[in-house]
Scaffold this active site. Structure first.
Site, PDB file in Angstrom:
ATOM      1  CB  THR A  49      -0.920   0.012   1.238  1.00 37.67           C
ATOM      2  OG1 THR A  49      -1.455  -1.286   1.440  1.00 37.67           O
ATOM      3  CG2 THR A  49      -2.055   0.992   1.061  1.00 37.67           C
ATOM      4  CE1 TYR A 112     -16.917   2.575  -0.228  1.00 38.88           C
ATOM      5  CE2 TYR A 112     -17.859   0.779  -1.521  1.00 38.88           C
ATOM      6  CZ  TYR A 112     -17.946   2.059  -1.004  1.00 38.88           C
ATOM      7  OH  TYR A 112     -19.066   2.800  -1.237  1.00 38.88           O
ATOM      8  CE1 TYR A 138      -0.988  -4.318   6.401  1.00 38.28           C
ATOM      9  CE2 TYR A 138      -0.972  -3.904   4.035  1.00 38.28           C
ATOM     10  CZ  TYR A 138      -0.804  -3.459   5.325  1.00 38.28           C
ATOM     11  OH  TYR A 138      -0.460  -2.139   5.559  1.00 38.28           O
ATOM     12  NE  ARG A 143      -2.633   2.415   4.137  1.00 40.80           N
ATOM     13  CZ  ARG A 143      -2.469   3.538   3.451  1.00 40.80           C
ATOM     14  NH1 ARG A 143      -3.384   3.920   2.588  1.00 40.80           N
ATOM     15  NH2 ARG A 143      -1.387   4.273   3.627  1.00 40.80           N
ATOM     16  CE  LYS A 167       2.518  -4.081   6.849  1.00 45.88           C
ATOM     17  NZ  LYS A 167       2.682  -3.247   5.625  1.00 45.88           N
ATOM     18  CB  ILE A 209       6.083  -5.452   6.672  1.00 48.99           C
ATOM     19  CG1 ILE A 209       6.442  -6.926   6.471  1.00 48.99           C
ATOM     20  CG2 ILE A 209       6.001  -4.756   5.310  1.00 48.99           C
ATOM     21  CD1 ILE A 209       5.464  -7.710   5.620  1.00 48.99           C
TER      22      ILE A 209
END
Length: 294
Positions: A49, A112, A138, A143, A167, A209
Site C-alpha cells: 500500500t 470498502y 495483511y 485502510r 502482517k 514490515i
C-alpha cells in the site's frame, strides 16, 4: 530454512517514486532499493500500500515487479503485494503476475466491501488455492474498514496450508497476543506498525514490515534486530529517538510523510499521484528539522 526464518527481521514496504510528470521513476526506485538493502533490511516488499498501488495500472505494477527483481539481484528476498476487494480479479493476478522470483505474496484484506469474517476467510482461502507462492495475510483495518479478528487469522493459519503468515496492523495488542498464542508454531507474525515494533516483538512477533525503513533503514533494522535478541534496553534507546519521526510520518498521510523524508534525503522527487498530495509546507519543514536532529 522455513519462510518464517527467512522473513524474520525488517521488511520494507517500498515506496514508488515518481518523476515530475508523475511517471514511475525507475532510477529513483533503484536508488531506494540500494538505500534500504545497504541499510540492512532483511527483505523488501514491492507493490504494498505504501507503494501507492491504488494509482498504478497493471502494466506499471508488472514492470515494477520485474525491475525490483533485477535491481535486488538476489541480495534479499522479495515479497510481492497483490490484494484488493475483487476476489476473482486477484485470482487472475496471482495466475498471471511474474511471481517466479518472489518468496511470498502479501495480500491486504478486502477494502470498502466490509465483508463478514466468513467472507474474509473464504476470500483468502480462494486466493491461497491458486497462489504459486505462500500467502501472507495483511490486516490493516484503518485502510480497509474491517478488522480481521484473531479467530479468523488463526482459522486460516490452521486450515489453509498455503497461508504462511500475517502482517498484523490493527494496532490492537490484545489481538496480536491472541494470534501469537493460538497460531501454529511455523506461522509468521510480523507487525505492520513501526511505532509498535519493540513491544510487539517482545510479545513474540518475528519482525516488522516497515514504512520508516524506506528513509531510516539502518536505524530501524537495527532496532528490530536488537529486539529479536531481547536487548530491549538498546532497542528502546533507538526507539526513543524515532518517536517524533513516527508521528511526523503519519501526521497527514502515508506515503506522503515518508516521501517527504526521502525527498529531504535526495532519494526521490516529492511527488505523489492524486488523490494523495504532498505534505503541507509546515510539516515538510518539521520533517527536515527532525532529520537534522537525527
Amino acid at each position: 530454512m522455513s519462510l518464517r526464518q527467512q522473513l524474520k527481521g525488517t521488511g520494507v514496504a517500498l515506496v514508488t517514486p515518481f518523476t515530475n510528470d508523475f511517471q514511475v521513476d525507475y532510477d529513483a526506485l533503484g536508488k531506494v532499493i540500494d538505500h534500504v538493502i545497504d541499510g540492512g533490511v532483511e527483505y523488501v516488499v514491492t507493490l504494498g500500500t505504501t507503494g501507492e498501488t491504488p494509482t498504478l495500472n497493471k502494466e506499471e505494477k508488472i514492470k515494477i515487479v520485474l525491475y525490483t527483481y533485477d535491481k535486488v539481484n538476489n541480495r534479499v528476498p522479495v515479497v510481492v503485494g497483490i490484494g484488493g476487494n475483487n476476489t476473482a480479479e486477484i485470482i487472475s493476478d496471482l495466475q498471471t503476475y511474474p511471481l517466479d522470483k518472489a518468496i511470498a505474496v502479501l495480500s491486504a484484506a478486502p477494502y470498502y466491501s466490509k465483508p463478514s469474517q466468513e467472507g474474509i476467510y473464504q476470500h483468502y482461502k480462494a486466493l491461497a488455492a491458486v497462489s504459486p507462492k505462500p500467502v501472507l495475510l495483511y490486516n490493516v483495518p484503518g485502510r480497509t474498514g474491517r478488522n480481521m479478528t484473531a479467530d479468523t487469522t488463526v482459522r486460516l493459519a490452521k486450515d489453509v496450508p498455503n497461508i504462511a503468515g500475517i502482517k498484523e496492523a490493527s494496532g490492537d495488542m490484545m489481538q496480536a497476543m491472541q494470534i501469537l498464542r493460538d497460531a501454529p508454531e511455523d506461522f509468521l507474525v510480523v507487525s505492520g506498525d513501526d511505532s509498535l515494533g519493540v513491544p510487539q516483538i517482545a510479545c513474540g512477533m518475528d519482525g516488522v514490515i516497515s514504512v520508516i525503513a524506506n528513509t531510516l533503514p539502518k536505524q530501524y533494522s537495527e532496532l528490530v534486530r536488537l529486539s529479536l535478541k531481547n536487548d530491549f534496553n538498546a532497542a528502546n534507546a533507538i526507539n526513543k529517538k524515532l518517536l517524533n519521526v513516527y508521528d511526523l510520518l503519519f501526521a497527514e498521510n502515508n506515503p506522503a510523510g515518508v516521501k517527504a523524508y526521502m525527498a529531504h534525503q535526495g532519494l526521490l522527487q516529492n511527488k505523489l499521484r492524486l488523490p494523495v498530495t504532498p505534505v503541507s509546507d509546515a510539516l515538510y519543514d518539521k520533517i527536515g528539522k527532525s532529520l537534522e536532529k537525527l
